[in-house]
Scaffold this motif. Structure first.
Motif, PDB file in Angstrom:
ATOM      1  N   TYR A 128      28.294 -36.766 -10.662  1.00  0.00           N
ATOM      2  CA  TYR A 128      27.699 -37.449 -11.806  1.00  0.00           C
ATOM      3  C   TYR A 128      28.799 -37.952 -12.732  1.00  0.00           C
ATOM      4  N   HIS A 166      25.749 -42.978 -11.591  1.00  0.00           N
ATOM      5  CA  HIS A 166      26.320 -43.511 -12.832  1.00  0.00           C
ATOM      6  C   HIS A 166      25.271 -44.405 -13.473  1.00  0.00           C
ATOM      7  N   ARG A 167      25.397 -44.590 -14.774  1.00  0.00           N
ATOM      8  CA  ARG A 167      24.374 -45.357 -15.492  1.00  0.00           C
ATOM      9  C   ARG A 167      24.385 -46.850 -15.140  1.00  0.00           C
ATOM     10  N   ARG A 168      25.494 -47.322 -14.568  1.00  0.00           N
ATOM     11  CA  ARG A 168      25.536 -48.717 -14.122  1.00  0.00           C
ATOM     12  C   ARG A 168      26.406 -48.821 -12.873  1.00  0.00           C
ATOM     13  N   GLY A 225      21.552 -44.648 -12.530  1.00  0.00           N
ATOM     14  CA  GLY A 225      20.614 -44.023 -13.458  1.00  0.00           C
ATOM     15  C   GLY A 225      21.262 -42.878 -14.202  1.00  0.00           C
ATOM     16  N   GLN A 226      20.440 -42.098 -14.903  1.00  0.00           N
ATOM     17  CA  GLN A 226      20.925 -40.972 -15.691  1.00  0.00           C
ATOM     18  C   GLN A 226      20.041 -39.761 -15.454  1.00  0.00           C
ATOM     19  N   TRP A 231      15.850 -38.042 -12.508  1.00  0.00           N
ATOM     20  CA  TRP A 231      16.702 -39.065 -13.098  1.00  0.00           C
ATOM     21  C   TRP A 231      15.884 -40.306 -13.426  1.00  0.00           C
ATOM     22  N   ASP A 275      15.875 -44.512 -13.975  1.00  0.00           N
ATOM     23  CA  ASP A 275      16.566 -45.755 -13.658  1.00  0.00           C
ATOM     24  C   ASP A 275      16.578 -46.695 -14.857  1.00  0.00           C
ATOM     25  N   GLY A 276      17.137 -47.881 -14.685  1.00  0.00           N
ATOM     26  CA  GLY A 276      17.274 -48.828 -15.780  1.00  0.00           C
ATOM     27  C   GLY A 276      15.967 -49.368 -16.308  1.00  0.00           C
TER      28      GLY A 276
END
Length: 353
Positions: free
Chosen positions: A156, A191-193, A220-221, A237, A239-240
């Motif tokens: 992560y 990762h977030r992006r 995602g987070q 988690w 997603d965007g």
């Protein structure tokens, strides 16, 4: 634990401090908040070149730490990692009583602050369920990844460390599990992006492993950790688009960065200017008897924040501490000729039969 010297901080300054104390016949213990030695040098410059170490034209931060570890190996210095000194008080007999966050208690005749800009503490994952995980299932910034073999791992983070960890896990985990034969272990990188900070060759390797399916990148987070009786089963988690998903894993490696904290040092009654300890450059002594400081944590007229300056400061501090502990100035001896120093180093003296 009774010890002649307690070194707080196991970066290059702390490691070389242990070496210089060893040459004076002073036994020491090392304490560091990180789970490995090397401090800032290993954590931030592990794979980056350093060009200003005397006699070494170029080496990475990790290589420098390895060399320093080899150098202090004869001293057999105990390490107390993943713990931070949270209290420091002087006893009536002059010894310093130090207690760590892990409950380790030291009675030290001298203390050496080599904490850089403070204790480097990994940023914690703060989501529901994370506190219930067993220690072997959640790792922050691990340097050694052998424990990932055979597991379904989620790395992560999005920096160079996270990318390198995912690549290492995929290399060690890809293929059938060595025990049980129940199929291939899996490596996820979240990762977030879909943009990662790493060297071009590492990014190229990541693309190769993504294309082959050895690494699956998830954008995602983490919002929640799912476990039963402490046993990790999955992470939830988002997603965007704000949609929630479940991902089944049994090991979580977190790389959210580290942050330096001066922490409890500011409460120990030492003279401080701008979050740095004031020392006498001739001895590296602080305002408290028996406490010395070296490296980026100190200030004095003309101070330069360079590793080679910290090495000099560690030498000055060791000589000053030897006089403080032994009651007389130590003789200046040379490692090329001194039988006494050769004994500390475990090497044969040229004149020995």
């Amino acid at each position: 634990m009774e010890t002649d010297a307690l070194i707080i901080g196991a970066g290059p300054a702390g490691l070389f401090q242990a070496f210089q104390l060893g040459l004076q016949g002073i036994a020491s213990h090392l304490v560091d908040a990180l789970p490995h030695v090397g401090g800032q040098c290993a954590q931030l410059y592990g794979h980056k070149p350093i060009y200003d170490i005397p006699g070494i034209p170029v080496c990475t931060g990790a290589e420098l730490v390895q060399l320093l570890e080899r150098q202090i190996a004869p001293m057999q210095v105990p390490r107390h990692l993943s713990q931070q000194v949270e209290s420091l008080q002087q006893r009536d007999d002059g010894r310093w009583l130090a207690q760590t966050t892990a409950g380790t208690l030291f009675a030290a005749r001298s203390v050496f602050m080599a904490a850089g800009v403070g204790a480097f503490v990994p940023k914690a994952l703060k989501v529901p369920g994370v506190d219930g995980l067993l220690p072997e299932q959640l790792h922050y910034h691990p340097l050694q990844l052998d424990m990932a073999s055979g597991h379904t791992v989620l790395v992560y983070g999005g920096d160079e460390e996270a990318v390198n960890a995912a690549i290492a896990c995929a290399s060690s985990c890809d293929g059938p599990q060595s025990s049980g034969g129940s199929g291939a272990a899996k490596t996820y990188l979240m990762h977030r992006r879909d943009a990662f900070q790493a060297e071009p060759q590492q990014l190229a390797r990541l693309r190769q492993l993504r294309d082959s399916g050895a690494i699956e990148v998830v954008i995602g987070q983490i919002t929640e950790v799912r476990h039963a009786a402490g046993r990790l089963g999955a992470v939830q988690w988002m997603d965007g688009e704000g949609r929630e998903h479940l991902l089944s894993i049994d090991m979580l490696l977190v790389f959210l960065g580290i942050s330096p904290r001066l922490g409890p040092i500011s409460d120990w009654g030492l003279s401080i200017e701008r979050k740095q300890l004031v020392v006498d450059p001739a001895t590296q002594a602080t305002s408290a008897a028996g406490i010395y400081a070296v490296g980026d944590i100190v200030t004095y007229p003309g101070k330069k924040k360079l590793i080679l300056c910290a090495f000099h400061e560690a030498t000055m501090a060791a000589f000053a501490a030897a006089e403080y502990l032994q009651g007389e100035k130590p003789l200046l001896q040379y490692t090329t000729t001194s039988a006494k120093l050769h004994g500390f180093l475990g090497v044969a003296h040229p004149g020995a039969q």
